[in-house]
Design an enzyme around this catalytic site. Structure first.
Site, PDB file in Angstrom:
ATOM      1  CG  ASP A  37    -111.758   8.683 -55.308  1.00 40.27           C
ATOM      2  OD1 ASP A  37    -111.435   7.622 -56.048  1.00 40.27           O
ATOM      3  OD2 ASP A  37    -112.523   8.082 -54.397  1.00 40.27           O
ATOM      4  CG  HIS A  38    -110.977  11.898 -60.937  1.00 37.50           C
ATOM      5  ND1 HIS A  38    -110.471  12.948 -61.543  1.00 37.50           N
ATOM      6  CD2 HIS A  38    -111.800  12.485 -60.114  1.00 37.50           C
ATOM      7  CE1 HIS A  38    -110.886  14.144 -61.455  1.00 37.50           C
ATOM      8  NE2 HIS A  38    -112.042  13.901 -60.323  1.00 37.50           N
ATOM      9  CB  THR A 104    -122.528  16.274 -56.142  1.00 37.09           C
ATOM     10  OG1 THR A 104    -121.939  17.589 -56.794  1.00 37.09           O
ATOM     11  CG2 THR A 104    -123.286  16.824 -55.081  1.00 37.09           C
ATOM     12  N   GLY A 105    -119.640  14.769 -57.563  1.00 41.12           N
ATOM     13  CA  GLY A 105    -118.879  14.022 -58.654  1.00 41.12           C
ATOM     14  C   GLY A 105    -119.000  14.701 -59.852  1.00 41.12           C
ATOM     15  CD  GLU A 106    -115.686  15.340 -61.124  1.00 42.80           C
ATOM     16  OE1 GLU A 106    -115.257  14.284 -61.039  1.00 42.80           O
ATOM     17  OE2 GLU A 106    -115.428  16.249 -60.057  1.00 42.80           O
ATOM     18  CG  ASN A 109    -114.657  10.421 -61.943  1.00 44.95           C
ATOM     19  OD1 ASN A 109    -113.563   9.997 -62.673  1.00 44.95           O
ATOM     20  ND2 ASN A 109    -114.642  11.540 -61.715  1.00 44.95           N
TER      21      ASN A 109
END
Length: 336
Positions: A37-38, A104-106, A109
């Protein structure tokens, strides 16, 4: 119970093509799928469809395969209430075969889409609160929530989940695995060497024990990079072209927020690194041995990620020639 899955990469394929692959994966015997999911892909060569729309399409195109994001970040570009609604909707389309995996994402994104990129401790605190809010909303009643990061006022999901949706928490390094054990229903990670995986499992179990849970009953999911082809160079080229940025730890720590930044970051990845991180072989026994290594560590869901060169050929042949051998090996060892 062991589940063998396929990794869907919207960073590499257009959404309609990816739908053909998930239908084929179900027919080939894959039991579960995780889809990235990006907002941005890892390289300028890639694609970037909206994963939650794709999951809805995949839900109605399939009948038995388990579906979920691997992983979504419910703290910045998404409000957790929206992720609660999205996952509940997928569960209505695919009841009993929907899961939610969160991380916790990047910056690739989150910063690119919102201009915000808090440091890791704050993002972790945000995720703990987001997980709590999502679970409250899934109960189906009105939720007035006053957190440190999120607020709702009499929010309610008028189309709640039809079944219990498990939340798997991502951990890429041992230091974050304790959090996953404390807040998740299970763990999801990416293979980055056996020792790293073993320490992640140990810390995950510690976190679960700390809050009185039995970690042996909690699923542990892992992505394994493979290629089932005799064209080793083509497989290496595919991994390098689309996924090299994800093979460098700095990508997850620094504020690198465009595909070009990711691509430059991944330019240091050479053939030796890719061969170390992947199993490229046409010998089924090599792939069975890879699976055995992680099953023995306690992983219950193995997602096989192939970057090519021919995705459909991989799905069909891996399903017929490798998956049955893994299941047979696991069954034999279970009764031994």
């Amino acid at each position: 119970m062991l589940k063998l899955g396929w990794k869907a990469g919207p960073e590499q394929y257009q959404p309609a093509e990816l739908l053909d692959y998930v239908v084929a994966a179900e027919k080939a015997g894959f039991e579960t799928v995780d889809v990235s999911d990006h907002f941005h892909p890892w390289s300028e060569h890639g694609h970037s469809c909206f994963t939650w729309a794709w999951l809805g399409a995949a839900a109605v195109k399939t009948r038995s395969i388990e579906l979920g994001p691997g992983v979504t970040c419910p703290i910045l570009r998404y409000h957790p209430a929206i992720i609660a609604q999205a996952a509940a909707t997928i569960d209505n389309l695919a009841p009993g075969r929907t899961y939610l995996a969160v991380g916790t994402g990047e910056a690739l994104n989150e910063y690119s889409a919102t201009g915000s990129w808090p440091d890791y401790p704050e993002r972790r605190a945000m995720m703990a609160e987001a997980i709590h809010l999502i679970r409250e909303l899934w109960k189906g009643g009105e939720v007035t929530f006053n957190g440190d990061y999120y607020r709702t006022r009499r929010a309610r999901l008028y189309t709640p989940p039809l079944s219990r949706i498990p939340i798997y928490v991502s951990s890429l390094v041992p230091e974050s695995a304790r959090f996953a054990g404390m807040h998740g229903d299970g763990l999801i990670t990416v293979a980055n060497g056996p020792e790293n995986a073993k320490q992640i499992v140990r810390n995950f179990e510690k976190g679960a024990h700390e809050i009185g849970r039995n970690p042996s009953s909690m699923p542990r999911l892992i992505e394994l990079s493979v290629a089932y082809t005799d064209d080793r160079n083509a497989a290496i080229d595919c991994f390098k072209k689309y996924w090299a940025g994800a093979m460098v730890p700095a990508m997850f720590n620094l504020n690198l927020y465009t595909p070009k930044m990711s691509e430059l970051n991944g330019s240091v990845v050479g053939m030796d690194t890719i061969l170390k991180k992947t199993c490229i072989s046409t010998d089924p026994d090599d792939h069975v041995e890879l699976a055995r290594k992680y099953i023995d560590m306690g992983f219950t869901h193995l997602f096989f990620h192939s970057a090519g060169p021919d995705q459909m050929d991989f799905i069909v042949k891996y399903g017929s020639q490798v998956l049955p051998r893994i299941r047979q090996m696991q069954a034999q060892e279970a009764v031994a």
